[in-house]
Write a protein that holds these residues in place. Structure first.
Motif, PDB file in Angstrom:
ATOM      1  N   VAL A  32       0.848  -1.203   0.000  1.00 37.79           N
ATOM      2  CA  VAL A  32       0.000   0.000   0.000  1.00 37.79           C
ATOM      3  C   VAL A  32       0.882   1.251   0.000  1.00 37.79           C
ATOM      4  CG1 VAL A  32      -1.775   1.285   1.242  1.00 37.79           C
ATOM      5  CG2 VAL A  32      -1.862  -1.215   1.200  1.00 37.79           C
ATOM      6  N   ALA A  33       1.905   1.260   0.848  1.00 37.55           N
ATOM      7  CA  ALA A  33       2.795   2.421   0.926  1.00 37.55           C
ATOM      8  C   ALA A  33       3.486   2.684  -0.406  1.00 37.55           C
ATOM      9  CB  ALA A  33       3.833   2.215   2.025  1.00 37.55           C
ATOM     10  N   ASN A  34       3.843   1.619  -1.108  1.00 36.51           N
ATOM     11  CA  ASN A  34       4.503   1.777  -2.401  1.00 36.51           C
ATOM     12  C   ASN A  34       3.549   2.233  -3.495  1.00 36.51           C
ATOM     13  OD1 ASN A  34       7.078   1.037  -1.518  1.00 36.51           O
ATOM     14  ND2 ASN A  34       6.688  -1.148  -1.842  1.00 36.51           N
ATOM     15  N   SER A  35       2.250   2.080  -3.266  1.00 38.10           N
ATOM     16  CA  SER A  35       1.263   2.411  -4.294  1.00 38.10           C
ATOM     17  C   SER A  35       0.856   3.880  -4.279  1.00 38.10           C
ATOM     18  CB  SER A  35       0.014   1.539  -4.128  1.00 38.10           C
ATOM     19  OG  SER A  35      -0.770   1.957  -3.011  1.00 38.10           O
ATOM     20  N   ILE A  36       1.183   4.608  -3.213  1.00 41.46           N
ATOM     21  CA  ILE A  36       0.833   6.019  -3.128  1.00 41.46           C
ATOM     22  C   ILE A  36       2.098   6.856  -3.072  1.00 41.46           C
ATOM     23  CG2 ILE A  36      -1.291   5.447  -1.875  1.00 41.46           C
ATOM     24  CD1 ILE A  36       0.039   6.727   0.610  1.00 41.46           C
ATOM     25  N   GLU A  37       1.919   8.161  -3.222  1.00 45.98           N
ATOM     26  CA  GLU A  37       3.031   9.094  -3.065  1.00 45.98           C
ATOM     27  C   GLU A  37       2.811   9.888  -1.785  1.00 45.98           C
ATOM     28  OE1 GLU A  37       5.733   9.439  -4.828  1.00 45.98           O
ATOM     29  OE2 GLU A  37       5.199   7.926  -6.329  1.00 45.98           O
ATOM     30  N   PHE A  38       3.796   9.886  -0.907  1.00 44.84           N
ATOM     31  CA  PHE A  38       3.680  10.649   0.329  1.00 44.84           C
ATOM     32  C   PHE A  38       3.865  12.143   0.039  1.00 44.84           C
ATOM     33  CE2 PHE A  38       5.227   6.447   1.935  1.00 44.84           C
ATOM     34  CZ  PHE A  38       4.049   6.104   2.604  1.00 44.84           C
ATOM     35  N   ILE A  39       3.262  12.964   0.887  1.00 48.54           N
ATOM     36  CA  ILE A  39       3.309  14.408   0.704  1.00 48.54           C
ATOM     37  C   ILE A  39       4.749  14.896   0.873  1.00 48.54           C
ATOM     38  CG2 ILE A  39       2.434  16.621   1.512  1.00 48.54           C
ATOM     39  CD1 ILE A  39       0.330  14.738   0.202  1.00 48.54           C
ATOM     40  N   PRO A  40       5.264  15.680  -0.078  1.00 46.03           N
ATOM     41  CA  PRO A  40       6.628  16.205   0.054  1.00 46.03           C
ATOM     42  C   PRO A  40       6.788  17.021   1.328  1.00 46.03           C
ATOM     43  CG  PRO A  40       5.802  16.537  -2.175  1.00 46.03           C
ATOM     44  CD  PRO A  40       4.642  16.055  -1.366  1.00 46.03           C
ATOM     45  N   TRP A 204      -6.435   9.808  -7.643  1.00 41.60           N
ATOM     46  CA  TRP A 204      -6.911  10.814  -6.701  1.00 41.60           C
ATOM     47  C   TRP A 204      -6.288  10.562  -5.336  1.00 41.60           C
ATOM     48  CZ3 TRP A 204      -9.244  11.219  -2.015  1.00 41.60           C
ATOM     49  CH2 TRP A 204      -9.751  12.479  -1.672  1.00 41.60           C
ATOM     50  N   GLN A 205      -5.733  11.627  -4.751  1.00 41.95           N
ATOM     51  CA  GLN A 205      -5.198  11.560  -3.399  1.00 41.95           C
ATOM     52  C   GLN A 205      -5.569  12.837  -2.652  1.00 41.95           C
ATOM     53  OE1 GLN A 205      -1.076   8.888  -4.013  1.00 41.95           O
ATOM     54  NE2 GLN A 205      -1.066  10.747  -2.786  1.00 41.95           N
ATOM     55  N   MET A 206      -5.599  12.740  -1.321  1.00 37.90           N
ATOM     56  CA  MET A 206      -5.717  13.941  -0.503  1.00 37.90           C
ATOM     57  C   MET A 206      -4.386  14.682  -0.574  1.00 37.90           C
ATOM     58  SD  MET A 206      -8.649  14.545   1.056  1.00 37.90           S
ATOM     59  CE  MET A 206      -8.286  15.384   2.603  1.00 37.90           C
ATOM     60  N   ILE A 207      -4.451  15.953  -0.978  1.00 37.64           N
ATOM     61  CA  ILE A 207      -3.262  16.780  -1.169  1.00 37.64           C
ATOM     62  C   ILE A 207      -3.468  18.079  -0.391  1.00 37.64           C
ATOM     63  CG2 ILE A 207      -1.813  17.976  -2.864  1.00 37.64           C
ATOM     64  CD1 ILE A 207      -1.709  15.024  -3.314  1.00 37.64           C
ATOM     65  N   HIS A 214      -0.258  23.982  -7.355  1.00 35.37           N
ATOM     66  CA  HIS A 214       0.811  23.676  -8.315  1.00 35.37           C
ATOM     67  C   HIS A 214       0.474  22.348  -9.004  1.00 35.37           C
ATOM     68  CE1 HIS A 214       3.201  26.840  -6.387  1.00 35.37           C
ATOM     69  NE2 HIS A 214       2.807  26.331  -5.243  1.00 35.37           N
ATOM     70  N   PRO A 215      -0.419  22.366  -9.996  1.00 35.84           N
ATOM     71  CA  PRO A 215      -0.845  21.108 -10.635  1.00 35.84           C
ATOM     72  C   PRO A 215       0.304  20.266 -11.156  1.00 35.84           C
ATOM     73  CG  PRO A 215      -2.236  22.934 -11.345  1.00 35.84           C
ATOM     74  CD  PRO A 215      -1.107  23.539 -10.561  1.00 35.84           C
ATOM     75  N   ASP A 216       1.345  20.909 -11.686  1.00 30.96           N
ATOM     76  CA  ASP A 216       2.468  20.134 -12.223  1.00 30.96           C
ATOM     77  C   ASP A 216       3.147  19.308 -11.136  1.00 30.96           C
ATOM     78  OD1 ASP A 216       1.941  21.193 -14.682  1.00 30.96           O
ATOM     79  OD2 ASP A 216       3.568  22.671 -14.639  1.00 30.96           O
ATOM     80  N   ARG A 217       3.254  19.875  -9.924  1.00 31.55           N
ATOM     81  CA  ARG A 217       3.845  19.136  -8.816  1.00 31.55           C
ATOM     82  C   ARG A 217       2.971  17.940  -8.443  1.00 31.55           C
ATOM     83  NH1 ARG A 217       7.383  21.633  -5.298  1.00 31.55           N
ATOM     84  NH2 ARG A 217       7.525  19.518  -4.451  1.00 31.55           N
ATOM     85  N   VAL A 218       1.662  18.151  -8.430  1.00 37.47           N
ATOM     86  CA  VAL A 218       0.738  17.071  -8.083  1.00 37.47           C
ATOM     87  C   VAL A 218       0.779  15.975  -9.139  1.00 37.47           C
ATOM     88  CG1 VAL A 218      -1.668  16.476  -7.636  1.00 37.47           C
ATOM     89  CG2 VAL A 218      -0.748  18.648  -6.792  1.00 37.47           C
ATOM     90  N   HIS A 219       0.753  16.375 -10.421  1.00 39.67           N
ATOM     91  CA  HIS A 219       0.754  15.393 -11.506  1.00 39.67           C
ATOM     92  C   HIS A 219       2.072  14.640 -11.575  1.00 39.67           C
ATOM     93  CE1 HIS A 219      -2.518  17.989 -13.613  1.00 39.67           C
ATOM     94  NE2 HIS A 219      -3.038  17.133 -12.745  1.00 39.67           N
ATOM     95  N   ALA A 220       3.175  15.292 -11.188  1.00 42.79           N
ATOM     96  CA  ALA A 220       4.470  14.611 -11.193  1.00 42.79           C
ATOM     97  C   ALA A 220       4.490  13.441 -10.227  1.00 42.79           C
ATOM     98  CB  ALA A 220       5.582  15.603 -10.856  1.00 42.79           C
ATOM     99  N   MET A 221       3.596  13.471  -9.233  1.00 43.81           N
ATOM    100  CA  MET A 221       3.460  12.351  -8.294  1.00 43.81           C
ATOM    101  C   MET A 221       2.567  11.246  -8.858  1.00 43.81           C
ATOM    102  SD  MET A 221       2.760  14.666  -4.876  1.00 43.81           S
ATOM    103  CE  MET A 221       2.205  13.220  -3.927  1.00 43.81           C
ATOM    104  N   ALA A 223      -0.532  11.810  -9.233  1.00 40.61           N
ATOM    105  CA  ALA A 223      -1.743  12.024  -8.443  1.00 40.61           C
ATOM    106  C   ALA A 223      -2.550  13.181  -9.013  1.00 40.61           C
ATOM    107  CB  ALA A 223      -1.376  12.313  -6.990  1.00 40.61           C
ATOM    108  N   THR A 224      -3.766  13.317  -8.507  1.00 40.73           N
ATOM    109  CA  THR A 224      -4.612  14.445  -8.841  1.00 40.73           C
ATOM    110  C   THR A 224      -5.474  14.777  -7.635  1.00 40.73           C
ATOM    111  OG1 THR A 224      -6.172  15.355 -10.448  1.00 40.73           O
ATOM    112  CG2 THR A 224      -6.516  13.079  -9.778  1.00 40.73           C
TER     113      THR A 224
END
Length: 340
Positions: A32-40, A204-207, A214-221, A223-224
């Protein structure tokens, strides 16, 4: 200035009554941890203690240890391991255990999307309350709130009480009536651009709200999120020659008003000259819930519905301001209850 972020405790208990599920033994938390991107780190606020993490994920200290070993960021505060609320929500959301608080919340939150949409088109009244807090306030000053903007969509606002000049805190109250209307997008170009975004594979993630600007930062993960998606889609619409703007608002009836979630959509002038609302994030979330949400997904592509109160704020702007000169963001919390 930005708005206060939701607390993990609101996902766990704020107004939500559910039976306590059994613990999530057997969940492959490393996967599960590998499937998401943690918040920078620059956007992360790690202030949720381990007790909240355990309650939210329905797990014990051993599972938290495993998540930390798999990369879950944390900070020690007074000797207690603390985590970012968004990271915890995303872990629970994608655990596929069916038992975490985020999963249960999501099902309750979007259960309406599986029903016939006629109920979303009728007039509905809301008891609308906003609390504003300036945490480092040097003096009395006027407050400004990006207010509900429902008149142009057939709604109304009555019984308004606006904040007066004051120091520290203030409030705004009103009775807001929303309504819905089927006004689907007719432009093939707008539909194509929307479909391409939905098909792009962003998860989709909670961001945090500041990062969503900064959509580009979100999409680089990979995520949306609602604000990031709306900002990106509005830019795509404008590049195709359409007048479009991302707008913020409030998603109503969220766990009896206890869960304060940011919301955004795109307002675009369609080929028929009418302004349409594209609520891309809600369409994406409904699709994740179930395949039998097609009616609601279609409603999100141009139409308005009574569970959203639009505001005068642009897509990446805060809801409130205090003109006292403080450099710290004010905290904005909404409590929106359906009038029975």
């Amino acid at each position: 200035m930005t708005d206060a972020k939701p607390s993990a405790r609101s996902f766990c208990s704020g107004g939500l009554t559910v039976s306590r599920p059994t613990a999530t033994e057997g969940v492959a938390w490393e996967k599960v941890a590998n499937s998401i991107e943690f918040i920078p780190a620059e956007f992360s606020v790690r202030d949720q203690p381990e007790s909240v993490a355990q309650e939210m994920l329905r797990c014990g200290p051993e599972e938290i240890d495993r998540l930390i070993d798999a990369g879950l960021p944390f900070e020690r505060r007074s000797g207690v391991r603390c985590f970012d609320a968004n990271d915890l929500y995303n872990l629970g959301m994608y655990s596929d255990s069916g038992k975490t608080q985020p999963e249960l919340t999501f099902r309750l939150l979007f259960r309406f999307a599986r029903r016939p949409v006629d109920d979303l088109l009728r007039a509905k009244e809301w008891d609308f309350r906003v609390s504003l807090e300036c945490v480092d306030c040097p003096e009395e000053a006027p407050w400004r709130l990006e207010e509900p903007d429902v008149l142009r969509f057939g709604g109304s606002v009555a019984g308004v009480t606006r904040p007066s000049v004051s120091r520290g805190s203030a409030g705004f109250t009103a009775t807001v009536t929303t309504t819905g209307a089927r006004t689907p997008v007719v432009s093939p170009v707008l539909r194509r651009l929307t479909g391409e975004y939905l098909d792009a594979g962003y998860r989709w993630q909670m961001i945090p709200v500041p990062m969503q600007a900064h959509p580009d930062r979100v999409h680089a993960m990979g995520a949306t999120s609602c604000i990031a998606a709306s900002l990106h889609l509005a830019e795509s619409f404008r590049a195709a020659g359409y007048r479009a703007e991302a707008k913020r608002g409030w998603f109503c009836g969220v766990l009896g008003g206890a869960l304060d979630l940011p919301h955004a959509c795109v307002e675009v002038e369609d080929d028929d000259g009418a302004v349409k609302t594209v609520d891309i994030a809600k369409s994406q979330l409904a699709a994740r819930l179930s395949a039998d949400t097609e009616q609601f997904q279609e409603l999100c592509l141009g139409s308005i519905y009574n569970k959203v109160i639009p505001s005068t704020a642009s897509g990446n702007a805060p809801f409130g301001y205090h003109d006292c000169g403080s450099q710290l963001p004010i905290r904005v919390h909404t409590d929106i209850q359906a009038v029975r």
